[in-house]
Write a protein that holds these residues in place. Sequence first.
Motif, PDB file in Angstrom:
ATOM      1  N   LYS A  28       0.815  -1.209   0.000  1.00 35.89           N
ATOM      2  CA  LYS A  28       0.000   0.000   0.000  1.00 35.89           C
ATOM      3  C   LYS A  28       0.854   1.266   0.000  1.00 35.89           C
ATOM      4  CE  LYS A  28      -3.871   2.175   2.371  1.00 35.89           C
ATOM      5  NZ  LYS A  28      -3.244   3.483   2.525  1.00 35.89           N
ATOM      6  N   ASP A 140      -2.165  10.300  -1.896  1.00 35.61           N
ATOM      7  CA  ASP A 140      -3.131   9.243  -1.604  1.00 35.61           C
ATOM      8  C   ASP A 140      -4.494   9.573  -2.194  1.00 35.61           C
ATOM      9  OD1 ASP A 140      -1.396   7.606  -0.345  1.00 35.61           O
ATOM     10  OD2 ASP A 140      -2.046   8.032   1.685  1.00 35.61           O
ATOM     11  N   ASN A 145      -7.914   7.432  -2.377  1.00 33.27           N
ATOM     12  CA  ASN A 145      -8.068   7.321  -0.927  1.00 33.27           C
ATOM     13  C   ASN A 145      -8.431   8.677  -0.324  1.00 33.27           C
ATOM     14  OD1 ASN A 145      -7.273   4.581  -1.003  1.00 33.27           O
ATOM     15  ND2 ASN A 145      -5.130   5.197  -1.084  1.00 33.27           N
ATOM     16  N   LYS A 148      -5.132  11.957   4.878  1.00 31.76           N
ATOM     17  CA  LYS A 148      -4.464  11.163   5.909  1.00 31.76           C
ATOM     18  C   LYS A 148      -4.986  11.461   7.308  1.00 31.76           C
ATOM     19  CE  LYS A 148      -0.012  10.083   3.755  1.00 31.76           C
ATOM     20  NZ  LYS A 148      -0.128   8.649   3.972  1.00 31.76           N
ATOM     21  N   PHE A 169     -12.273  13.566   0.434  1.00 34.56           N
ATOM     22  CA  PHE A 169     -12.087  12.672  -0.709  1.00 34.56           C
ATOM     23  C   PHE A 169     -12.318  13.453  -1.995  1.00 34.56           C
ATOM     24  CE2 PHE A 169     -13.180   9.993   2.809  1.00 34.56           C
ATOM     25  CZ  PHE A 169     -12.526   8.786   2.601  1.00 34.56           C
ATOM     26  N   ASP A 232     -14.000   3.122   8.338  1.00 38.41           N
ATOM     27  CA  ASP A 232     -12.953   4.125   8.181  1.00 38.41           C
ATOM     28  C   ASP A 232     -12.460   4.499   9.568  1.00 38.41           C
ATOM     29  OD1 ASP A 232     -11.715   6.751   8.081  1.00 38.41           O
ATOM     30  OD2 ASP A 232     -12.493   6.933   6.040  1.00 38.41           O
ATOM     31  N   THR A 239     -17.031   1.594   4.740  1.00 40.20           N
ATOM     32  CA  THR A 239     -16.497   1.669   3.387  1.00 40.20           C
ATOM     33  C   THR A 239     -16.345   0.253   2.868  1.00 40.20           C
ATOM     34  OG1 THR A 239     -14.704   2.583   2.009  1.00 40.20           O
ATOM     35  CG2 THR A 239     -14.078   1.650   4.148  1.00 40.20           C
ATOM     36  N   GLU A 293     -10.725  -0.153   3.907  1.00 40.34           N
ATOM     37  CA  GLU A 293     -10.162   1.199   3.936  1.00 40.34           C
ATOM     38  C   GLU A 293      -8.776   1.227   3.309  1.00 40.34           C
ATOM     39  OE1 GLU A 293      -8.568   4.691   6.938  1.00 40.34           O
ATOM     40  OE2 GLU A 293      -9.385   2.841   7.782  1.00 40.34           O
ATOM     41  N   PHE A 294      -7.953   0.217   3.628  1.00 34.92           N
ATOM     42  CA  PHE A 294      -6.583   0.187   3.129  1.00 34.92           C
ATOM     43  C   PHE A 294      -6.466  -0.474   1.767  1.00 34.92           C
ATOM     44  CE2 PHE A 294      -6.063   0.415   7.794  1.00 34.92           C
ATOM     45  CZ  PHE A 294      -5.341   1.599   7.857  1.00 34.92           C
ATOM     46  N   LYS A 295      -7.599  -0.948   1.227  1.00 37.64           N
ATOM     47  CA  LYS A 295      -7.627  -1.563  -0.103  1.00 37.64           C
ATOM     48  C   LYS A 295      -6.664  -2.745  -0.205  1.00 37.64           C
ATOM     49  CE  LYS A 295     -10.367   1.805  -1.156  1.00 37.64           C
ATOM     50  NZ  LYS A 295     -11.821   1.594  -1.014  1.00 37.64           N
TER      51      LYS A 295
END
Length: 410
Positions: A28, A140, A145, A148, A169, A232, A239, A293-295
């Motif tokens: 990531k 990001d 995403n 942060k 976003f 999230d 999400t 969230e972190f895919k």
Amino acid sequence: MEQEFNIVLVTDKNDPEKKLKGIKGIDKQGTLETFSLEDAIDPRQFSRFDKSLNPISLAKNFWNLITNPSNYLFYSVPEKQFEQLKNAPGDLKKYEANDQVKSLIKELAPMLDESKINWKALEKWGITKDDLVQNKSLPDMLKGNGSKELMNVNIEIDGVKFSGQARVFLDLNKDEIGFKLRTKIDIPYITNFHGEKFTREDNANLKKTGNLGRIAMLQLGDKVEPCFVSLDRLTNRATYMRVSSLKRKENHRGAPISDEAWQSILAGRAVYLTGMKQKDGTFVDGYVQANAEFKGIAVVRSRQQQQTTQQSYVPQKFRDQTLSDMQHEILSTGGTIILYNLNCSDGKNRDIFYKLNAKGIVKLYDANHPANRKLFEEVIRCEAAYKQKHGIADDSQNKQQESSKKGRKI
């Protein structure tokens, strides 16, 4: 006719030995996951490409995710010449593929055109482009995403001023790129998410780990698709990530993932991995799970523990013994310590393990009980991590030997 494949090998310009490595994937953070050419048995361990260098085993945005592609030298090598190259690398110039890779980055996954972003729309909320650049959120966000961190929002409507915090976003649904704000909710409880009904157990899982723990069938447009669902961590809002977007990984932070474990991950369940490497070079064991969230895959952390540990109190002294600075820091940060020959409430002396439970409460465990002996390994790992962090020589091997002499099984 049998299709011919190439493998793309890389050398890191910052590596003094310039060792050849194969590409396995990307994490990531945009760092290439590589495999030593010397340790490779079969070229199929690496990502394979057709002769035009179009990736066949990775997502199209693979190249775009590389944080610093200029740090690497790329070589496109015919799969049939793998053994020859492995045994005698020789002159690699004829295999150089740097120009092809740069072209592929531009062709397959161009970054979003920043010129299309309506920054004035964001400024109405009291947030500027500089704010997102300074907290390193923009790269990001360009990849889909959120920011942060939560951003301070200030807006005036009909003379009335409103303020709060929200995660920002990019809104890609229009030709002109706008913004979406997601405010934080304190206590999430979801009954329906994209047509999927959530039970009390589902909400309990989300509250405890941040992940649903199963696959949800979500209505996305005109399709119903299997998805992972997570909360999230900044906003507490749900999400999702499509199951089909999670690509097979052979390891996570160096810890191998078996086929059986991978099937559990695809089902939304958590799996236990051993030997995950941390940024400070230490290795830890723990549960990992698909995280929307972190895919990708992420370590499972107790949200309840994160919220309560900050409020928990770890005393400097337990009965007749005072904790050392190392012991206090380890215990305060969720690690495990051992106190030898502690005078207990029944008047007997025992060796006792101490650790924080999920509620941030210090719990004790009799070190002589067979079921608790495995905690000694945690003590050793915690002390080794502390000493590495503070630059202290590690004598854990001596401690193991001393423990063995006392009859304690490790």
